[in-house]
Design a protein around this motif. Structure first.
Motif, PDB file in Angstrom:
ATOM      1  N   LEU A 122       3.806   0.661   2.346  1.00 52.05           N
ATOM      2  CA  LEU A 122       3.604  -0.203   3.500  1.00 52.05           C
ATOM      3  C   LEU A 122       3.359  -1.639   3.054  1.00 52.05           C
ATOM      4  CD1 LEU A 122       1.026   2.024   5.440  1.00 52.05           C
ATOM      5  CD2 LEU A 122       3.521   2.097   5.600  1.00 52.05           C
ATOM      6  N   ILE A 123       3.814  -2.591   3.854  1.00 49.46           N
ATOM      7  CA  ILE A 123       3.543  -4.010   3.664  1.00 49.46           C
ATOM      8  C   ILE A 123       2.695  -4.423   4.857  1.00 49.46           C
ATOM      9  CG2 ILE A 123       4.558  -6.295   3.369  1.00 49.46           C
ATOM     10  CD1 ILE A 123       7.182  -4.809   2.558  1.00 49.46           C
ATOM     11  N   VAL A 124       1.409  -4.626   4.625  1.00 49.53           N
ATOM     12  CA  VAL A 124       0.432  -4.740   5.705  1.00 49.53           C
ATOM     13  C   VAL A 124      -0.192  -6.134   5.706  1.00 49.53           C
ATOM     14  CG1 VAL A 124      -1.643  -3.723   6.714  1.00 49.53           C
ATOM     15  CG2 VAL A 124      -0.079  -2.295   5.386  1.00 49.53           C
ATOM     16  N   THR A 125      -0.365  -6.717   6.886  1.00 50.78           N
ATOM     17  CA  THR A 125      -1.048  -8.008   6.983  1.00 50.78           C
ATOM     18  C   THR A 125      -2.526  -7.838   6.646  1.00 50.78           C
ATOM     19  OG1 THR A 125      -1.466  -7.681   9.356  1.00 50.78           O
ATOM     20  CG2 THR A 125       0.542  -8.874   8.746  1.00 50.78           C
ATOM     21  N   ARG A 126      -3.103  -8.849   5.982  1.00 47.43           N
ATOM     22  CA  ARG A 126      -4.524  -8.776   5.628  1.00 47.43           C
ATOM     23  C   ARG A 126      -5.410  -8.826   6.869  1.00 47.43           C
ATOM     24  NH1 ARG A 126      -5.700  -9.451   0.228  1.00 47.43           N
ATOM     25  NH2 ARG A 126      -3.957 -10.092  -1.100  1.00 47.43           N
ATOM     26  N   ALA A 127      -5.145  -9.772   7.735  1.00 41.66           N
ATOM     27  CA  ALA A 127      -5.875  -9.858   9.007  1.00 41.66           C
ATOM     28  C   ALA A 127      -5.122  -9.055  10.062  1.00 41.66           C
ATOM     29  CB  ALA A 127      -6.000 -11.313   9.441  1.00 41.66           C
ATOM     30  N   LEU A 150       0.841  -1.187   0.000  1.00 38.12           N
ATOM     31  CA  LEU A 150       0.000   0.000   0.000  1.00 38.12           C
ATOM     32  C   LEU A 150       0.881   1.243   0.000  1.00 38.12           C
ATOM     33  CD1 LEU A 150      -2.542  -0.975   2.809  1.00 38.12           C
ATOM     34  CD2 LEU A 150      -2.844  -1.225   0.336  1.00 38.12           C
ATOM     35  N   LEU A 151       0.493   2.257  -0.799  1.00 38.08           N
ATOM     36  CA  LEU A 151       1.199   3.526  -0.715  1.00 38.08           C
ATOM     37  C   LEU A 151       0.904   4.175   0.637  1.00 38.08           C
ATOM     38  CD1 LEU A 151       0.661   5.022  -4.287  1.00 38.08           C
ATOM     39  CD2 LEU A 151       2.803   4.207  -3.288  1.00 38.08           C
ATOM     40  N   ASN A 152       1.911   4.786   1.220  1.00 32.37           N
ATOM     41  CA  ASN A 152       1.775   5.391   2.543  1.00 32.37           C
ATOM     42  C   ASN A 152       1.101   6.750   2.426  1.00 32.37           C
ATOM     43  OD1 ASN A 152       2.064   6.350   5.122  1.00 32.37           O
ATOM     44  ND2 ASN A 152       4.217   5.755   5.321  1.00 32.37           N
ATOM     45  N   LYS A 153      -0.048   6.911   3.078  1.00 26.96           N
ATOM     46  CA  LYS A 153      -0.775   8.181   3.053  1.00 26.96           C
ATOM     47  C   LYS A 153       0.041   9.305   3.666  1.00 26.96           C
ATOM     48  CE  LYS A 153      -5.245  10.126   4.499  1.00 26.96           C
ATOM     49  NZ  LYS A 153      -6.523   9.831   5.224  1.00 26.96           N
TER      50      LYS A 153
END
Length: 204
Positions: free
Chosen positions: A13-18, A1-4
């Motif tokens: 960002l590399i973000v977990t789905r859960a 995700l692009l960082n706001k």
């Protein structure tokens, strides 16, 4: 995700789905995702493990910034890393006056036809053990920095140095300031003093 709230262009960002808490230990899946990103982008990946390490969001996420987006082609800390002293799988950097652990990144880990994530996870666990942190459950805040060449892990004692918030980027040599007053504090006290105060003492 692009960082706001990006620090530089193409900061993502590399973000977990859960949902997982930001204090959680990194997993095989986290390591695999980071390696996929590093295979495509020559960048600095980092993890702020908990609020005292500079994390501002509760949902677990790693971050990555392309080195091409920085004013200089390499990170300010890298000249110090040339003097690293290895002791087995991990090492320490004489020029860093606080508790930390260093390890080289093996180029083969980024080859997606191999299970580099398992090797990266084992290296991460070695870094945690070498600074006295648990590999079974979250035990203390820390910052992890990862490039295609090296990893650096720094346990933390607090987020702020005289009102200046410091996260993993600070240990790469990028201290982010809000105003001229904070800049004057940093000029007077020195960047290394700031990092030393938010880290833990290095053993004699």
């Amino acid at each position: 995700l692009l960082n706001k709230f990006n620090v530089v262009d193409h900061h993502f960002l590399i973000v977990t789905r859960a949902f997982e808490p930001q204090e959680a230990l990194l997993t095989h899946e986290d390591c695999a995702a980071l390696l996929i990103c590093l295979a495509e982008i020559d960048g600095l990946g980092f993890y702020n493990a908990g609020p005292a390490a500079g994390a501002s969001q509760r949902h677990k996420h790693l971050q990555l910034i392309p080195l091409s987006a920085l004013p200089e082609p390499r990170l300010p800390i890298e000249p110090l890393l040339r003097s690293v002293q290895m002791a087995g799988a991990t090492g320490t950097v004489p020029g860093l006056p606080f508790l930390h652990a260093y390890a080289p990144m093996e180029p083969a880990w980024i080859n997606q036809r191999r299970d580099g994530a398992s090797s990266l996870l084992a290296c991460y666990h070695s870094l945690l053990r070498s600074v006295g942190l648990s590999v079974e459950a979250p035990s203390a805040p820390y910052n992890l920095l990862v490039t295609k060449q090296w990893l650096l892990l720094v346990p933390r004692s607090q987020e702020f140095f005289e009102g200046i918030s410091i996260n993993a980027l600070g240990f790469a040599g990028a201290l982010l300031l809000k105003d001229a007053a904070q800049l004057e504090i940093l000029r007077t006290r020195g960047p290394m003093t700031a990092l030393q105060r938010v880290a833990l003492p290095r053993e004699a």
